[in-house]
Design a protein around this motif. Structure first.
Motif, PDB file in Angstrom:
ATOM      1  N   THR A  76       0.839  -1.198   0.000  1.00  0.00           N
ATOM      2  CA  THR A  76       0.000   0.000   0.000  1.00  0.00           C
ATOM      3  C   THR A  76       0.872   1.246   0.000  1.00  0.00           C
ATOM      4  O   THR A  76       1.956   1.252   0.585  1.00  0.00           O
ATOM      5  N   VAL A  77       0.379   2.281  -0.646  1.00  0.00           N
ATOM      6  CA  VAL A  77       1.025   3.588  -0.655  1.00  0.00           C
ATOM      7  C   VAL A  77       0.110   4.586   0.047  1.00  0.00           C
ATOM      8  O   VAL A  77      -1.112   4.523  -0.112  1.00  0.00           O
ATOM      9  N   HIS A  78       0.695   5.467   0.831  1.00  0.00           N
ATOM     10  CA  HIS A  78      -0.089   6.464   1.547  1.00  0.00           C
ATOM     11  C   HIS A  78       0.364   7.866   1.165  1.00  0.00           C
ATOM     12  O   HIS A  78       1.519   8.082   0.799  1.00  0.00           O
ATOM     13  N   LEU A  79      -0.555   8.794   1.278  1.00  0.00           N
ATOM     14  CA  LEU A  79      -0.225  10.208   1.150  1.00  0.00           C
ATOM     15  C   LEU A  79      -0.833  10.916   2.354  1.00  0.00           C
ATOM     16  O   LEU A  79      -2.044  11.079   2.438  1.00  0.00           O
ATOM     17  N   GLN A  80       0.014  11.278   3.305  1.00  0.00           N
ATOM     18  CA  GLN A  80      -0.428  12.028   4.474  1.00  0.00           C
ATOM     19  C   GLN A  80      -0.455  13.501   4.109  1.00  0.00           C
ATOM     20  O   GLN A  80       0.577  14.059   3.699  1.00  0.00           O
ATOM     21  N   MET A  81      -1.612  14.120   4.255  1.00  0.00           N
ATOM     22  CA  MET A  81      -1.784  15.512   3.866  1.00  0.00           C
ATOM     23  C   MET A  81      -2.167  16.320   5.093  1.00  0.00           C
ATOM     24  O   MET A  81      -3.228  16.087   5.694  1.00  0.00           O
ATOM     25  N   ASN A  82      -1.304  17.229   5.490  1.00  0.00           N
ATOM     26  CA  ASN A  82      -1.545  18.078   6.654  1.00  0.00           C
ATOM     27  C   ASN A  82      -1.697  19.533   6.238  1.00  0.00           C
ATOM     28  O   ASN A  82      -1.284  19.925   5.138  1.00  0.00           O
ATOM     29  N   ASN A  83      -2.273  20.319   7.113  1.00  0.00           N
ATOM     30  CA  ASN A  83      -2.469  21.757   6.862  1.00  0.00           C
ATOM     31  C   ASN A  83      -3.068  21.977   5.473  1.00  0.00           C
ATOM     32  O   ASN A  83      -2.551  22.767   4.677  1.00  0.00           O
ATOM     33  N   LEU A  84      -4.146  21.283   5.213  1.00  0.00           N
ATOM     34  CA  LEU A  84      -4.763  21.357   3.891  1.00  0.00           C
ATOM     35  C   LEU A  84      -5.308  22.749   3.604  1.00  0.00           C
ATOM     36  O   LEU A  84      -5.774  23.461   4.515  1.00  0.00           O
ATOM     37  N   LYS A  85      -5.251  23.113   2.335  1.00  0.00           N
ATOM     38  CA  LYS A  85      -5.713  24.421   1.875  1.00  0.00           C
ATOM     39  C   LYS A  85      -6.798  24.229   0.823  1.00  0.00           C
ATOM     40  O   LYS A  85      -6.831  23.191   0.149  1.00  0.00           O
ATOM     41  N   PRO A  86      -7.655  25.208   0.640  1.00  0.00           N
ATOM     42  CA  PRO A  86      -8.710  25.073  -0.383  1.00  0.00           C
ATOM     43  C   PRO A  86      -8.144  24.753  -1.772  1.00  0.00           C
ATOM     44  O   PRO A  86      -8.781  24.014  -2.532  1.00  0.00           O
ATOM     45  N   GLU A  87      -6.958  25.244  -2.069  1.00  0.00           N
ATOM     46  CA  GLU A  87      -6.356  24.969  -3.376  1.00  0.00           C
ATOM     47  C   GLU A  87      -5.875  23.527  -3.524  1.00  0.00           C
ATOM     48  O   GLU A  87      -5.441  23.126  -4.609  1.00  0.00           O
ATOM     49  N   ASP A  88      -5.934  22.755  -2.451  1.00  0.00           N
ATOM     50  CA  ASP A  88      -5.620  21.324  -2.540  1.00  0.00           C
ATOM     51  C   ASP A  88      -6.826  20.513  -3.012  1.00  0.00           C
ATOM     52  O   ASP A  88      -6.707  19.301  -3.251  1.00  0.00           O
TER      53      ASP A  88
END
Length: 123
Positions: A76-88
């Motif tokens: 499995t591959v993960h993408l941890q996304m923190n401090n998300l912004k509307p442009e994400d």
């Protein structure tokens, strides 16, 4: 290699999400893995890349906020996304292939794509 992404959803700005990409086919082995995204009305964009050796790279806009990782035991591959912004906000796609370093940001360098998962970041 057969990829299936999950973990998308709706989150407020500043929040976090963790995307997962399960591979139900042959193990990743010597394949590089990565993530692309496509926002409404925009072209598909490279997000993150990880070599089998562990070397990673990211688009400048997510550096310091996103982390790509690979769980070999779980394939499995993960993408941890923190401090998300509307442009994400975008549909996120996991990919696998054997791109050379200089072509890792080119979507055509990857032979395997999973269906996307939608990430929506509200302001």
């Amino acid at each position: 290699v057969q990829l299936q992404a999950s973990g998308g959803g709706l989150v407020q700005a500043g929040g976090s999400l963790r995307l997962s990409c399960a591979n139900s086919g042959r193990p990743f082995g010597d394949y590089a893995v990565g993530w692309f995204r496509q926002a409404p009305g925009k072209e598909r964009e490279f997000v993150a890349f990880r070599r089998p050796t562990g070397q990673t790279d990211y688009v400048d806009s997510v550096k310091g906020r996103f982390t790509i990782s690979r769980d070999s035991a779980m394939n499995t591959v993960h993408l941890q996304m923190n401090n998300l912004k509307p442009e994400d906000t975008a549909v996120y796609y996991c990919v696998a292939g054997r791109p050379i370093w200089s072509s890792k940001k080119n979507s055509q360098s990857y032979g395997y794509w999973g269906p996307g998962t939608l990430v929506t970041v509200s302001s």
